[in-house]
Design an enzyme around this catalytic site. Sequence first.
Site, PDB file in Angstrom:
ATOM      1  N   THR A  65      -9.664  -6.040 -70.866  1.00  0.00           N
ATOM      2  CA  THR A  65     -10.491  -5.149 -69.865  1.00  0.00           C
ATOM      3  C   THR A  65     -10.615  -3.692 -70.792  1.00  0.00           C
ATOM      4  O   THR A  65     -11.831  -3.149 -70.509  1.00  0.00           O
ATOM      5  CB  THR A  65      -9.793  -4.897 -68.631  1.00  0.00           C
ATOM      6  OG1 THR A  65      -9.896  -6.287 -67.774  1.00  0.00           O
ATOM      7  CG2 THR A  65     -10.625  -4.113 -67.772  1.00  0.00           C
TER       8      THR A  65
ATOM      9  N   SER B  50      -8.362 -12.292 -72.361  1.00  0.00           N
ATOM     10  CA  SER B  50      -6.849 -12.946 -72.836  1.00  0.00           C
ATOM     11  C   SER B  50      -6.690 -14.206 -72.048  1.00  0.00           C
ATOM     12  O   SER B  50      -5.671 -14.870 -72.572  1.00  0.00           O
ATOM     13  CB  SER B  50      -5.823 -11.895 -72.648  1.00  0.00           C
ATOM     14  OG  SER B  50      -5.393 -11.955 -71.116  1.00  0.00           O
TER      15      SER B  50
ATOM     16  N   ASP C  42      -4.046 -10.085 -68.633  1.00  0.00           N
ATOM     17  CA  ASP C  42      -3.855 -11.537 -67.861  1.00  0.00           C
ATOM     18  C   ASP C  42      -2.758 -12.069 -68.580  1.00  0.00           C
ATOM     19  O   ASP C  42      -1.857 -12.933 -67.837  1.00  0.00           O
ATOM     20  CB  ASP C  42      -5.063 -12.249 -67.623  1.00  0.00           C
ATOM     21  CG  ASP C  42      -5.937 -11.658 -66.663  1.00  0.00           C
ATOM     22  OD1 ASP C  42      -5.624 -10.836 -65.811  1.00  0.00           O
ATOM     23  OD2 ASP C  42      -7.111 -12.323 -66.731  1.00  0.00           O
TER      24      ASP C  42
ATOM     25  N   THR D 236       6.536  -9.303 -67.234  1.00  0.00           N
ATOM     26  CA  THR D 236       5.864 -10.095 -66.431  1.00  0.00           C
ATOM     27  C   THR D 236       4.612  -9.103 -65.654  1.00  0.00           C
ATOM     28  O   THR D 236       4.984  -8.259 -65.466  1.00  0.00           O
ATOM     29  CB  THR D 236       6.763 -10.674 -65.311  1.00  0.00           C
ATOM     30  OG1 THR D 236       7.708 -11.546 -65.598  1.00  0.00           O
ATOM     31  CG2 THR D 236       5.862 -11.304 -64.204  1.00  0.00           C
TER      32      THR D 236
ATOM     33  N   ARG E 145      10.641 -25.338 -62.722  1.00  0.00           N
ATOM     34  CA  ARG E 145      10.496 -24.122 -61.779  1.00  0.00           C
ATOM     35  C   ARG E 145      11.247 -24.356 -60.438  1.00  0.00           C
ATOM     36  O   ARG E 145      10.701 -24.976 -59.679  1.00  0.00           O
ATOM     37  CB  ARG E 145       9.040 -23.389 -61.416  1.00  0.00           C
ATOM     38  CG  ARG E 145       8.194 -23.266 -62.609  1.00  0.00           C
ATOM     39  CD  ARG E 145       8.866 -22.057 -63.695  1.00  0.00           C
ATOM     40  NE  ARG E 145       9.180 -20.796 -62.812  1.00  0.00           N
ATOM     41  CZ  ARG E 145       8.603 -19.678 -62.634  1.00  0.00           C
ATOM     42  NH1 ARG E 145       7.217 -19.604 -63.004  1.00  0.00           N
ATOM     43  NH2 ARG E 145       9.105 -18.930 -62.159  1.00  0.00           N
TER      44      ARG E 145
ATOM     45  N   THR F  63      13.890 -20.339 -62.693  1.00  0.00           N
ATOM     46  CA  THR F  63      13.833 -19.983 -61.087  1.00  0.00           C
ATOM     47  C   THR F  63      12.521 -19.635 -60.966  1.00  0.00           C
ATOM     48  O   THR F  63      11.781 -18.804 -61.532  1.00  0.00           O
ATOM     49  CB  THR F  63      14.867 -19.044 -60.474  1.00  0.00           C
ATOM     50  OG1 THR F  63      14.534 -18.642 -59.222  1.00  0.00           O
ATOM     51  CG2 THR F  63      15.045 -17.781 -61.289  1.00  0.00           C
ATOM     52  N   GLN F  64      11.850 -19.831 -59.687  1.00  0.00           N
ATOM     53  CA  GLN F  64      10.613 -19.125 -59.223  1.00  0.00           C
ATOM     54  C   GLN F  64      10.804 -17.788 -58.867  1.00  0.00           C
ATOM     55  O   GLN F  64       9.937 -16.944 -58.668  1.00  0.00           O
ATOM     56  CB  GLN F  64      10.140 -20.007 -58.108  1.00  0.00           C
ATOM     57  CG  GLN F  64       9.842 -21.356 -58.244  1.00  0.00           C
ATOM     58  CD  GLN F  64       9.496 -22.326 -57.116  1.00  0.00           C
ATOM     59  OE1 GLN F  64       9.167 -21.757 -55.992  1.00  0.00           O
ATOM     60  NE2 GLN F  64       9.795 -23.660 -57.415  1.00  0.00           N
TER      61      GLN F  64
HETATM   62  N1  ASP Z   1      -9.116 -10.787 -67.773  1.00  0.00           N
HETATM   63  C1  ASP Z   1      -8.764  -9.507 -68.722  1.00  0.00           C
HETATM   64  C2  ASP Z   1      -7.930 -10.173 -69.837  1.00  0.00           C
HETATM   65  O1  ASP Z   1      -7.012 -10.543 -69.529  1.00  0.00           O
HETATM   66  C3  ASP Z   1      -7.989  -8.655 -67.529  1.00  0.00           C
HETATM   67  C4  ASP Z   1      -7.516  -7.445 -68.169  1.00  0.00           C
HETATM   68  O2  ASP Z   1      -7.627  -6.941 -69.330  1.00  0.00           O
HETATM   69  O3  ASP Z   1      -6.838  -6.675 -67.382  1.00  0.00           O
HETATM   70  O4  ASP Z   1      -8.450 -10.101 -70.739  1.00  0.00           O
END
Ligand code: ASP
Length: 345
Positions: free
Chosen positions: A17, A60, A92, A168, A248, A279-280
């Site tokens: 993004t 991504s 992502d 994460t 998981r 674990t989840q």
């Molecule tokens: N869909 C985008 C990516 O992961 C989301 C982002 O960059 O925030 O490339």
Amino acid sequence: MTDTQKPRILIIYTGGTIGMVETPNGLQPFDFSHLMDNVPKIGNLGYDIQSVQFPQPIDSSNMNPTYWNQIVKDIADRYDDFDGFVILHGTDTMAYTASALAFMLRNLRKPVVITGSQLPIGDTREDGTENLISALQVAAARDENGDPMIQEVVISFQDYIVRGCRSTKFTSTGFHAFKSFNYPNLGTIDLHIDYAKPYLMRHDTKLPLDPFYSMDPNILVLWLYPGITPDVVKSQLATPGIKAVVLRTFGAGNAPTEQWFLDALTDAVSKGLIIYNVTQCLNGGDEQKRYYTGDMLSKAGVITGYDITVEAAVTKLMYLLGSGLTTDQIKDYLTTSIVGEITVD
Ligand code: ASP
């Protein structure tokens, strides 16, 4: 780098993004010059900044081990020419890439700082400019000995710097998109950038970078839920070609104790599948011995993942499976911290 030298930073632009533009079909990655044109104040840093970009920048969601190899090669080829590396990446799968690179960039002793943004840098209201400038400053930072402050792969995003293999993505809308649930933040980005020195990776030896290019993606992630059926479990465990399973589990690493389930796991392990208990829960980790339901997993041959993230578990397995190790050696490494990805008690 001497005191008088400008920090030399390589930016690797993969897409995401941060550099996207609006098209009739939604946001799509655009080229690097567009991105840099929108951040002229980078020049104020006084760094020597160079860049490389993916031939075709990606969202991504399309990230994969071939692209990871490309990033590793971009760093390895220029490792001696730069003091630090900033990777611009979509959010992502950023945590997967951060984890993968932590394993693949063996003997890393320089900063590899990954960032991106939730809104494109060309937008009127956006988070990309600040994230990019902070990441460059993190990559250039030195400690009191003149060594790189960061000597590992990190994500620098909004207010925090977190260890890459502990990260994460936990919100798709908040600007503060990344968290390290089981390891302290490595730094805070406020008025000043403050580093949590006791938690930073430090190395006893100065070995040459040893890049790794053989991630083996034959992994299955099997997510348990109440009511999961024998057909669902058995068909997934019989997926052709898989060598390892990230299981998981619930809570402190627990799973059903129905006989068909335990038999399915025992059978898979006896056929050579490695089953890794993750674990989840985002916070905390496995204590496979705490409950009867977890202990049954140990008896079935399931390996505890302690407090590892799913992103680190998947990429650690890809790394170990691609390393030409025996199954027993892999199992030993799974319960060992290689790059700070788990807390072993
Ligand atoms: N869909 C985008 C990516 O992961 C989301 C982002 O960059 O925030 O490339």
